[in-house]
Motif scaffolding. Structure first.
Motif, PDB file in Angstrom:
ATOM      1  N   TYR A   1       0.833  -1.202   0.000  1.00 31.80           N
ATOM      2  CA  TYR A   1       0.000   0.000   0.000  1.00 31.80           C
ATOM      3  C   TYR A   1       0.871   1.258   0.000  1.00 31.80           C
ATOM      4  CZ  TYR A   1      -3.128   3.667   1.621  1.00 31.80           C
ATOM      5  OH  TYR A   1      -3.818   4.856   1.745  1.00 31.80           O
ATOM      6  N   ASP A   2       1.935   1.239   0.783  1.00 32.81           N
ATOM      7  CA  ASP A   2       2.844   2.391   0.818  1.00 32.81           C
ATOM      8  C   ASP A   2       3.456   2.634  -0.567  1.00 32.81           C
ATOM      9  OD1 ASP A   2       2.344   2.777   3.510  1.00 32.81           O
ATOM     10  OD2 ASP A   2       4.072   1.583   4.164  1.00 32.81           O
ATOM     11  N   LYS A   3       3.812   1.561  -1.255  1.00 38.11           N
ATOM     12  CA  LYS A   3       4.347   1.703  -2.613  1.00 38.11           C
ATOM     13  C   LYS A   3       3.283   2.253  -3.561  1.00 38.11           C
ATOM     14  CE  LYS A   3       7.767  -2.031  -2.315  1.00 38.11           C
ATOM     15  NZ  LYS A   3       8.167  -3.383  -2.827  1.00 38.11           N
ATOM     16  N   PHE A   4       2.054   1.789  -3.375  1.00 31.12           N
ATOM     17  CA  PHE A   4       0.958   2.255  -4.230  1.00 31.12           C
ATOM     18  C   PHE A   4       0.767   3.768  -4.087  1.00 31.12           C
ATOM     19  CE2 PHE A   4      -3.436   3.128  -5.358  1.00 31.12           C
ATOM     20  CZ  PHE A   4      -3.628   2.370  -6.499  1.00 31.12           C
ATOM     21  N   LEU A   5       0.853   4.272  -2.852  1.00 30.68           N
ATOM     22  CA  LEU A   5       0.704   5.708  -2.638  1.00 30.68           C
ATOM     23  C   LEU A   5       1.804   6.489  -3.346  1.00 30.68           C
ATOM     24  CD1 LEU A   5      -0.431   6.230   1.062  1.00 30.68           C
ATOM     25  CD2 LEU A   5      -1.788   6.374  -1.027  1.00 30.68           C
ATOM     26  N   LYS A   6       3.025   5.979  -3.313  1.00 33.02           N
ATOM     27  CA  LYS A   6       4.121   6.649  -4.013  1.00 33.02           C
ATOM     28  C   LYS A   6       3.896   6.608  -5.527  1.00 33.02           C
ATOM     29  CE  LYS A   6       7.640   5.809  -0.465  1.00 33.02           C
ATOM     30  NZ  LYS A   6       8.921   5.120  -0.129  1.00 33.02           N
ATOM     31  N   ASP A   7       3.419   5.467  -6.012  1.00 32.67           N
ATOM     32  CA  ASP A   7       3.080   5.354  -7.434  1.00 32.67           C
ATOM     33  C   ASP A   7       2.024   6.388  -7.813  1.00 32.67           C
ATOM     34  OD1 ASP A   7       4.744   3.136  -7.460  1.00 32.67           O
ATOM     35  OD2 ASP A   7       3.086   1.692  -7.374  1.00 32.67           O
ATOM     36  N   SER A   8       1.022   6.517  -6.955  1.00 30.64           N
ATOM     37  CA  SER A   8      -0.082   7.432  -7.215  1.00 30.64           C
ATOM     38  C   SER A   8       0.396   8.874  -7.258  1.00 30.64           C
ATOM     39  CB  SER A   8      -1.148   7.253  -6.127  1.00 30.64           C
ATOM     40  OG  SER A   8      -2.192   8.188  -6.282  1.00 30.64           O
ATOM     41  N   GLU A   9       1.263   9.234  -6.339  1.00 29.12           N
ATOM     42  CA  GLU A   9       1.770  10.614  -6.305  1.00 29.12           C
ATOM     43  C   GLU A   9       2.559  10.943  -7.563  1.00 29.12           C
ATOM     44  OE1 GLU A   9       4.467  13.588  -3.458  1.00 29.12           O
ATOM     45  OE2 GLU A   9       4.172  11.492  -2.896  1.00 29.12           O
ATOM     46  N   ALA A  10       3.392  10.009  -8.009  1.00 25.58           N
ATOM     47  CA  ALA A  10       4.189  10.248  -9.218  1.00 25.58           C
ATOM     48  C   ALA A  10       3.283  10.421 -10.433  1.00 25.58           C
ATOM     49  CB  ALA A  10       5.158   9.089  -9.436  1.00 25.58           C
ATOM     50  N   ARG A  11       2.233   9.640 -10.503  1.00 26.96           N
ATOM     51  CA  ARG A  11       1.332   9.737 -11.644  1.00 26.96           C
ATOM     52  C   ARG A  11       0.468  10.998 -11.577  1.00 26.96           C
ATOM     53  NH1 ARG A  11       3.328   5.221 -10.932  1.00 26.96           N
ATOM     54  NH2 ARG A  11       3.533   3.603 -12.539  1.00 26.96           N
ATOM     55  N   TYR A  12       0.175  11.456 -10.369  1.00 28.39           N
ATOM     56  CA  TYR A  12      -0.540  12.731 -10.249  1.00 28.39           C
ATOM     57  C   TYR A  12       0.324  13.876 -10.781  1.00 28.39           C
ATOM     58  CZ  TYR A  12      -2.369  17.017  -8.309  1.00 28.39           C
ATOM     59  OH  TYR A  12      -2.822  18.308  -8.191  1.00 28.39           O
ATOM     60  N   ALA A  13       1.580  13.915 -10.366  1.00 27.30           N
ATOM     61  CA  ALA A  13       2.467  15.000 -10.798  1.00 27.30           C
ATOM     62  C   ALA A  13       2.606  15.034 -12.312  1.00 27.30           C
ATOM     63  CB  ALA A  13       3.835  14.849 -10.138  1.00 27.30           C
TER      64      ALA A  13
END
Length: 516
Positions: A138-150
């Motif tokens: 889940y922690d990795k997913f959040l980092k993935d999500s942030e990168a894709r938002y940017a």
């Protein structure tokens, strides 16, 4: 010395001499576009066939209840604040926005739940409660999500993607971020619990996408929610639409309702205005269509040559699902059903199977997943004192499938199935409390919003129907023609349509540089 009257007359004369922009459709994208154009000095006329502004963000009023017809939440509110600021206005002075906590609750048929909030610690605790071994994923997913938002929202989503070279420049980043992988596949890569896989992958349904096929770039929504929150506008999204129309009119623009555009007029390859259903012609220097992109190209430009968005091309396009929405009011229930908050999601026993029925097989299933909107827990103005207003939505197939759903026959049986699920899982005794109701089916979306195939969200946001592959904000079919809204770049959802107007504002020259 010039008097105030002289100044007003001078300003009015200058405004009437300004280039004229016609906006087809008073949906949120069209209204935002009108605001942007007004701020750039254009004389703007917005035309809509409905009797109120907002398009799918409008409302119905029945026996003291207000039913918000379309969008129910506001995310990334800074896009609205920036829009108002560009017009020299203060969004928060015009709209009362309330942050929600929790954002929503997800419920499964086994009794388990997941409450989404903006607090990372609370979210990690929810994950740990369901599946402790999935916390690292889940922690990795959040980092993935942030990168894709940017990359996907702040970069691609706020600039035009109408040049093929724009696509070439971003292909390496798409490849690095595995944009070819679906949202669901990416969730499966990070967590193993089936409930968490659903909780991290269902968001594309809010913009008409199949989580099994929509590009994983859309996992950006998880970061977007956590970082900026989920909000509700007091008075509903219809209040935002009304405030937008007020800004347009305050700029000297016109919002013309109960009027339908029949055709966009093209002369010598340039948009020159529109013809109304009554035959009247309104000339324009530029035309902006907030009508569905499919309707714009296949109907409004039916008499103009088209190179890219031809009728055969549109028939090959994959469209979003349809929606069945049941709006109802209940008597004396404000203090009942205390565990049902502002937003609740009920999951069917099947997730992948139901998605395949909706998007691939075009089959109406006996089981259904439901999104329940109960705004009366936040906004008492939606219902009479002590009563409730509800909006319950079920994704269903659009009208274009072979042997499609006959809603004249299925509407009432489907509502009865929905009622049984609601009474069994969260609203016991509901049937005896309903006082007023209205249902929208894909037939309604086709007839009310002129939505191709009765879809809820226009063109589905798959990888080859996003960015450059999606209808562009500046049309290649005619000079002076622009498109905004859910079917265009960057896509559906309130932040998407507001951003499409931001892109428009960067493409359209200032009025001072345009000559009629």
């Amino acid at each position: 010395m010039m008097t105030r009257l002289d100044q007003n007359l001078t300003q009015q004369t200058a405004h009437m001499a300004a280039p004229h922009a016609v906006v087809v459709g008073a949906g949120l994208g069209g209204l935002a576009s009108a605001m942007r154009l007004g701020a750039k000095g254009y004389r703007v006329t917005v035309i809509d066939r409905l009797d109120m502004p907002g398009g799918r963000g409008s409302a119905l009023y029945r026996e003291g209840h207000r039913f918000d017809l379309g969008p129910t939440i506001v995310t990334v509110p800074q896009t609205l604040r920036e829009l108002w600021s560009a017009c020299g206005r203060d969004f928060d002075a015009d709209v009362d926005l309330r942050a929600l906590d929790p954002f929503y609750e997800i419920r499964w048929d086994d009794g388990s739940t997941f409450r989404a909030t903006g607090d990372t610690g609370a979210m990690r605790a929810e994950v740990a409660r369901l599946s402790p071994s999935d916390l690292p994923g889940y922690d990795k997913f959040l980092k993935d999500s942030e990168a894709r938002y940017a990359f996907g929202f702040e970069d691609l989503g706020r600039r035009s993607m109408h040049k093929f070279t724009d696509l070439l420049k971003v292909l390496p980043t798409f490849a690095m971020m595995r944009a070819d992988r679906s949202v669901y596949a990416h969730a499966c890569k990070r967590v193993r619990d089936d409930r968490l896989r659903m909780a991290l992958s269902f968001h594309p349904l809010f913009i008409g996408g199949d989580p099994l096929h929509v590009t994983s770039m859309y996992i950006l929504v998880s970061y977007l929610e956590k970082e900026f929150g989920v909000h509700y506008a007091m008075g509903g999204v219809a209040a935002i639409a009304r405030a937008m129309a007020d800004v347009v009119e305050g700029q000297g623009g016109t919002v013309q309702l109960d009027t339908e555009v029949d055709e966009i007029l093209i002369k010598d390859g340039t948009a020159r205005g529109v013809k109304l259903q009554n035959g009247a012609i309104i000339a324009a220097d530029i035309v902006v269509s907030n009508a569905d992109a499919g309707h714009t190209y296949d109907r409004l430009l039916r008499n103009a040559p088209r190179r890219r968005w031809t009728t055969p091309r549109l028939k090959r396009t994959r469209w979003s699902m349809g929606l069945y929405v049941w709006y109802f009011g209940t008597k004396g229930t404000r203090d009942m059903w205390g565990d049902v908050g502002h937003h609740t999601i009920l999951n069917a026993p099947r997730y992948m199977g139901l998605l395949q029925d909706i998007f691939m097989k075009g089959r109406l299933s006996d089981d259904m997943s439901l999104y329940i909107h109960r705004p009366s827990v936040t906004d008492p103005t939606v219902a009479p004192d002590g009563d409730d207003t509800f909006y319950v939505l079920s994704p269903v197939p659009h009208l274009g499938h072979e042997n499609g759903v006959d809603w004249a026959q299925e509407e009432e049986p489907y509502r009865e199935k929905m009622l049984a699920i609601l009474e069994a899982q969260c609203l016991p005794g509901l049937s005896g409390r309903i006082t007023v109701q209205e249902t929208f089916t894909p037939d309604t979306f086709r007839d009310r919003y002129l939505s191709p195939l009765g879809t809820g969200f226009s063109i589905e946001p798959r990888i080859l129907q996003s960015a450059w592959f999606r209808p562009h904000n500046i049309s290649e079919e005619a000079k002076g023609l622009y498109l905004v809204g859910a079917g265009t770049h960057p896509g559906a959802g309130l932040p998407g349509v507001i951003s499409s107007a931001e892109v428009l504002g960067k493409l359209v020259p200032d009025a001072a540089t345009v000559t009629s």
